[in-house]
Structures are given as C-alpha cells and as structure tokens.
Design a protein around this motif. Structure first.
Motif, PDB file in Angstrom:
ATOM      1  N   LEU A  61       0.846  -1.203   0.000  1.00 30.98           N
ATOM      2  CA  LEU A  61       0.000   0.000   0.000  1.00 30.98           C
ATOM      3  C   LEU A  61       0.883   1.255   0.000  1.00 30.98           C
ATOM      4  O   LEU A  61       0.646   2.205  -0.754  1.00 30.98           O
ATOM      5  CB  LEU A  61      -0.906  -0.022   1.235  1.00 30.98           C
ATOM      6  N   TRP A 111       1.652   6.615  -6.824  1.00 27.07           N
ATOM      7  CA  TRP A 111       0.528   7.440  -7.304  1.00 27.07           C
ATOM      8  C   TRP A 111       0.684   8.907  -6.921  1.00 27.07           C
ATOM      9  O   TRP A 111       0.249   9.789  -7.670  1.00 27.07           O
ATOM     10  CB  TRP A 111      -0.808   6.865  -6.812  1.00 27.07           C
ATOM     11  N   HIS A 165      -8.458   9.435  -8.846  1.00 23.76           N
ATOM     12  CA  HIS A 165      -7.237  10.096  -9.313  1.00 23.76           C
ATOM     13  C   HIS A 165      -7.361  11.603  -9.038  1.00 23.76           C
ATOM     14  O   HIS A 165      -7.810  11.984  -7.968  1.00 23.76           O
ATOM     15  CB  HIS A 165      -6.973   9.747 -10.770  1.00 23.76           C
ATOM     16  N   ASP A 210      -9.753   8.910  -3.132  1.00 20.60           N
ATOM     17  CA  ASP A 210      -8.485   8.361  -3.604  1.00 20.60           C
ATOM     18  C   ASP A 210      -7.503   8.356  -2.429  1.00 20.60           C
ATOM     19  O   ASP A 210      -7.615   9.193  -1.525  1.00 20.60           O
ATOM     20  CB  ASP A 210      -7.918   9.219  -4.742  1.00 20.60           C
ATOM     21  N   SER A 269      -4.281   8.935  -2.702  1.00 20.46           N
ATOM     22  CA  SER A 269      -3.142   9.832  -2.962  1.00 20.46           C
ATOM     23  C   SER A 269      -3.460  11.260  -2.487  1.00 20.46           C
ATOM     24  O   SER A 269      -4.382  11.908  -3.012  1.00 20.46           O
ATOM     25  CB  SER A 269      -2.831   9.844  -4.463  1.00 20.46           C
ATOM     26  N   ASP A 324      -7.677   5.177   1.804  1.00 22.97           N
ATOM     27  CA  ASP A 324      -7.509   3.864   1.183  1.00 22.97           C
ATOM     28  C   ASP A 324      -8.919   3.348   0.907  1.00 22.97           C
ATOM     29  O   ASP A 324      -9.760   3.323   1.821  1.00 22.97           O
ATOM     30  CB  ASP A 324      -6.773   2.944   2.171  1.00 22.97           C
ATOM     31  N   SER A 327     -13.576   3.175 -12.373  1.00 22.19           N
ATOM     32  CA  SER A 327     -13.255   2.845 -13.768  1.00 22.19           C
ATOM     33  C   SER A 327     -11.783   2.830 -14.121  1.00 22.19           C
ATOM     34  O   SER A 327     -10.976   3.552 -13.537  1.00 22.19           O
ATOM     35  CB  SER A 327     -13.929   3.873 -14.686  1.00 22.19           C
ATOM     36  N   TYR A 328     -11.454   2.005 -15.119  1.00 21.55           N
ATOM     37  CA  TYR A 328     -10.227   2.035 -15.917  1.00 21.55           C
ATOM     38  C   TYR A 328      -8.924   2.042 -15.105  1.00 21.55           C
ATOM     39  O   TYR A 328      -8.286   3.084 -14.966  1.00 21.55           O
ATOM     40  CB  TYR A 328     -10.245   3.239 -16.881  1.00 21.55           C
ATOM     41  N   GLY A 329      -8.565   0.860 -14.606  1.00 20.70           N
ATOM     42  CA  GLY A 329      -7.278   0.733 -13.921  1.00 20.70           C
ATOM     43  C   GLY A 329      -7.404   0.881 -12.423  1.00 20.70           C
ATOM     44  O   GLY A 329      -6.566   1.539 -11.802  1.00 20.70           O
ATOM     45  N   VAL A 330      -8.431   0.284 -11.833  1.00 21.44           N
ATOM     46  CA  VAL A 330      -8.671   0.439 -10.389  1.00 21.44           C
ATOM     47  C   VAL A 330      -8.445  -0.857  -9.606  1.00 21.44           C
ATOM     48  O   VAL A 330      -7.693  -0.874  -8.622  1.00 21.44           O
ATOM     49  CB  VAL A 330     -10.085   1.017 -10.125  1.00 21.44           C
ATOM     50  N   TRP A 347      -4.957  -2.443  -8.305  1.00 20.01           N
ATOM     51  CA  TRP A 347      -4.164  -1.906  -7.183  1.00 20.01           C
ATOM     52  C   TRP A 347      -4.587  -2.487  -5.844  1.00 20.01           C
ATOM     53  O   TRP A 347      -3.995  -2.149  -4.808  1.00 20.01           O
ATOM     54  CB  TRP A 347      -4.295  -0.366  -7.146  1.00 20.01           C
ATOM     55  N   LEU A 348      -5.620  -3.345  -5.843  1.00 15.37           N
ATOM     56  CA  LEU A 348      -6.225  -3.751  -4.572  1.00 15.37           C
ATOM     57  C   LEU A 348      -5.842  -5.170  -4.178  1.00 15.37           C
ATOM     58  O   LEU A 348      -6.056  -6.114  -4.947  1.00 15.37           O
ATOM     59  CB  LEU A 348      -7.745  -3.625  -4.670  1.00 15.37           C
TER      60      LEU A 348
HETATM   61  C1  LIG Z   1      -5.706   4.444 -13.064  1.00 19.08           C
HETATM   62  S1  LIG Z   1      -6.283   5.518 -11.826  1.00 19.08           S
HETATM   63  C2  LIG Z   1      -7.986   5.563 -12.002  1.00 19.08           C
HETATM   64  C3  LIG Z   1      -8.344   5.937 -13.345  1.00 19.08           C
HETATM   65  C4  LIG Z   1      -9.231   7.112 -13.469  1.00 19.08           C
HETATM   66  N1  LIG Z   1     -10.349   6.706 -14.300  1.00 19.08           N
HETATM   67  C5  LIG Z   1      -8.490   8.280 -14.091  1.00 19.08           C
HETATM   68  O1  LIG Z   1      -7.586   8.082 -14.896  1.00 19.08           O
HETATM   69  O2  LIG Z   1      -8.786   9.391 -13.741  1.00 19.08           O
HETATM   70  C6  LIG Z   1      -6.165   4.545 -10.358  1.00 19.08           C
HETATM   71  C7  LIG Z   1      -6.358   5.367  -9.085  1.00 19.08           C
HETATM   72  O3  LIG Z   1      -6.452   4.451  -7.978  1.00 19.08           O
HETATM   73  C8  LIG Z   1      -5.875   5.069  -6.860  1.00 19.08           C
HETATM   74  N2  LIG Z   1      -5.602   4.025  -5.878  1.00 19.08           N
HETATM   75  C9  LIG Z   1      -4.785   2.946  -5.997  1.00 19.08           C
HETATM   76  N3  LIG Z   1      -4.858   2.179  -4.891  1.00 19.08           N
HETATM   77  C10 LIG Z   1      -5.752   2.768  -4.051  1.00 19.08           C
HETATM   78  C11 LIG Z   1      -6.253   2.472  -2.763  1.00 19.08           C
HETATM   79  N4  LIG Z   1      -5.842   1.396  -2.104  1.00 19.08           N
HETATM   80  N5  LIG Z   1      -7.175   3.291  -2.227  1.00 19.08           N
HETATM   81  C12 LIG Z   1      -7.606   4.414  -2.886  1.00 19.08           C
HETATM   82  N6  LIG Z   1      -7.145   4.760  -4.107  1.00 19.08           N
HETATM   83  C13 LIG Z   1      -6.239   3.949  -4.690  1.00 19.08           C
HETATM   84  C14 LIG Z   1      -4.657   5.795  -7.416  1.00 19.08           C
HETATM   85  O4  LIG Z   1      -4.198   6.823  -6.572  1.00 19.08           O
HETATM   86  C15 LIG Z   1      -5.194   6.297  -8.756  1.00 19.08           C
HETATM   87  O5  LIG Z   1      -5.647   7.607  -8.634  1.00 19.08           O
END
Ligand SMILES: C[S@@+](CC[C@H](N)C(=O)[O-])C[C@H]1O[C@@H](n2cnc3c(N)ncnc32)[C@H](O)[C@@H]1O
Length: 263
Positions: A5, A12, A59, A78, A80, A104, A120-123, A126-127
């Motif tokens: 994490l 990020w 994001h 988010d 970050s 988180d 959406s799209y790439g979420v 990360w989990l």
């Molecule tokens: C690819 S981006 C999301 C795409 C989004 N549609 C965009 O481009 O605006 C993935 C997001 O997940 C967040 N993220 C990753 N792991 C996370 C977590 N455990 N809790 C909250 N946010 C997380 C990152 O900070 C990042 O902003």
C-alpha cells in the motif's frame, strides 16, 4: 502501513504530480468543457442530475468533476494526497460542487449511502483484497442504488503487451500478480522516474462474486475487444477511435458491470 500500500501510494503521489500536465489527460480541453467520461459509463448511468454519486479511486478528479458538470452530487475518493489536493483545487478553480476525500478505498466508511457508486479504468489491479472491496461498494450504496464499473479485462492483463506471451494467472492470488519497476507512467512513459508497483489480477467471476456476496444483483455484463484509452504498450488505433493491443488482437480488453442493490 502495509508495504504494498505504501509503495503504491508513493507511486501514485508521484504520478499525480505530472499527470495533469500530460497530453493523455489534456487539461486544456477539460478546462474548456470537454468531458473525460467514456461512452460505456455515460450510456449506463445517465441521467445523473440530482443523484448522489460516489467515485472510487478518482485520481485527480477529472471524471468526478465531469459527473458534477452533468449535475451529480459527486464525491471522489483516492488514497493519494497529491491527487486529492489537485482535485480540490480544480473543483475550486472551475467552481464545480464536488467533494474529495483522501482514503484507502479498502478502509473507506463514509457512514453515508449514495444513489450511484462508480469506478473505472485501472482500479481493481491496485487492490490486494477483492472481497473487502465488494464490502466497501455495498456499504456505500443506497437500497435500490446502482453500481457501475468499466475495467480493463483480466483476460488481457494475464498476457505480456510486447510479446503476447502468458505473464500471470487469470485468477487472483494473495501475493501480487506483478511486482515490478516502472519508468514514467501510462500517461507519460518519458517522464523518466523509476518507481515500484505492486498489482493484482482478478477473474471476472471473482469480481462479480465479491459484489453478489454482498447482495448486489447483476443487471448487465459486457466485454469489449478494445479499450477507449491508448494506455498500454503496442496499442494501435481502430477505425472507431478505440485501441487494441497489436500482439493481442481478439483478446478481451475491457469489461463493464452494472449491478443493483435490492431496494
Ligand atoms: C488508473 S487511476 C484511475 C483511473 C481514473 N479513471 C483516471 O484516470 O482518472 C487509479 C487510481 O487508484 C488510486 N488508488 C490505488 N490504490 C488505491 C487504494 N488502495 N485506495 C484508494 N485509491 C487507490 C490511485 O491513486 C489512482 O488515482
């Protein structure tokens, strides 16, 4: 804090520092009124005017603010701090009524429920715990509320984008599916800084069952042979403006789920 994490949050925070200046996120067009939302989510969720909408993993806020422009009472979450700070200042600059929360996603408990939960799209990648994610989604939905996700397909992520060869399990594993150094990011590979990333792949049934296990009902499930984003190596444009990975033509690139919490 958990090592994965912490490393992913550092990555990020770094990416959130340069993404708003990238061509990929085209802030000039966005400031001039362009929506960052894509057809799948627009078709599934509109109209949103007057509805409360929770955007998980927002994001630096473009999509959250795009929903706000369409009249939703939008909240973006988010982990970050850098992304959330940028999102808040964009909302203020553009006079858009959206709220942003740093958390988180797996620890999220806003003690509030929403008409719509969107991500959406790439979420999911990360989990580390897809079941806990399902609990978070369900906890924040009103009875009768709608959940929508548009996500890159686990059947694409299991292959190498350069060679097309098998790279990781289709199914979720406790250890990360990938633990690797990445230079720059999908939005700007030229940025040059090297960071560690830890990511997971989850099968479609694992994602659906994480939500059905919390009582949500599946209303629509779609798979797509292309992505609306040019965000992986070797992506080639198609005639319809979407992209497909050249060594993986015919592989599923994207899926969407529309689910409801019984009213
Ligand atoms: C690819 S981006 C999301 C795409 C989004 N549609 C965009 O481009 O605006 C993935 C997001 O997940 C967040 N993220 C990753 N792991 C996370 C977590 N455990 N809790 C909250 N946010 C997380 C990152 O900070 C990042 O902003």
């Amino acid at each position: 804090m958990n090592t994965y994490l912490q490393a992913n949050r550092e990555l990020w925070d770094g990416w959130a520092g340069f993404h708003p200046q990238s061509d990929f996120y085209n802030m000039e067009a966005f400031r001039n009124g362009a929506s960052s939302l894509m057809e799948p989510e627009l078709q599934a969720l509109q109209p949103v005017a007057g509805k409360s909408l929770l955007h998980l993993q927002c994001h630096f806020g473009q999509d959250t603010l795009s929903w706000a422009r369409l009249g939703a009472q939008a909240t973006g979450v988010d982990f970050s701090g850098k992304a959330i700070a940028t999102a808040r200042s964009l909302a203020e600059d553009m006079s858009l009524p959206a709220r942003f929360v740093q958390s988180d996603v797996l620890a999220l408990d806003l003690e509030e429920t929403f008409d719509i939960v969107f991500t959406s799209y790439g979420v999911l990648t990360w989990l580390p715990d897809i079941k806990r994610w399902g609990e978070v989604v369900a906890r924040h939905l009103k009875p009768g509320g709608t959940f929508f996700i548009a996500e890159f397909h686990p059947g694409l992520m299991m292959f190498d984008f350069d060679t097309g060869k098998y790279a990781c399990s289709y199914f979720g594993t406790e250890a990360p599916s990938f633990a690797e150094e990445v230079v720059g990011s999908y939005a700007n590979p030229e940025e040059g800084t090297t960071r560690m990333e830890y990511t997971w792949n989850y099968s479609i049934s694992e994602v659906i069952n994480a939500l059905m296990g919390q009582g949500l009902r599946l209303k629509a499930f779609e798979e797509y042979p292309a992505s609306p984003f040019d965000c992986f190596p070797n992506m080639k444009p198609r005639q319809d403006g979407w992209f497909e990975c050249a060594p993986l033509v015919g592989a599923p690139h994207l899926f969407t789920l529309l689910m409801r919490k019984p009213g």
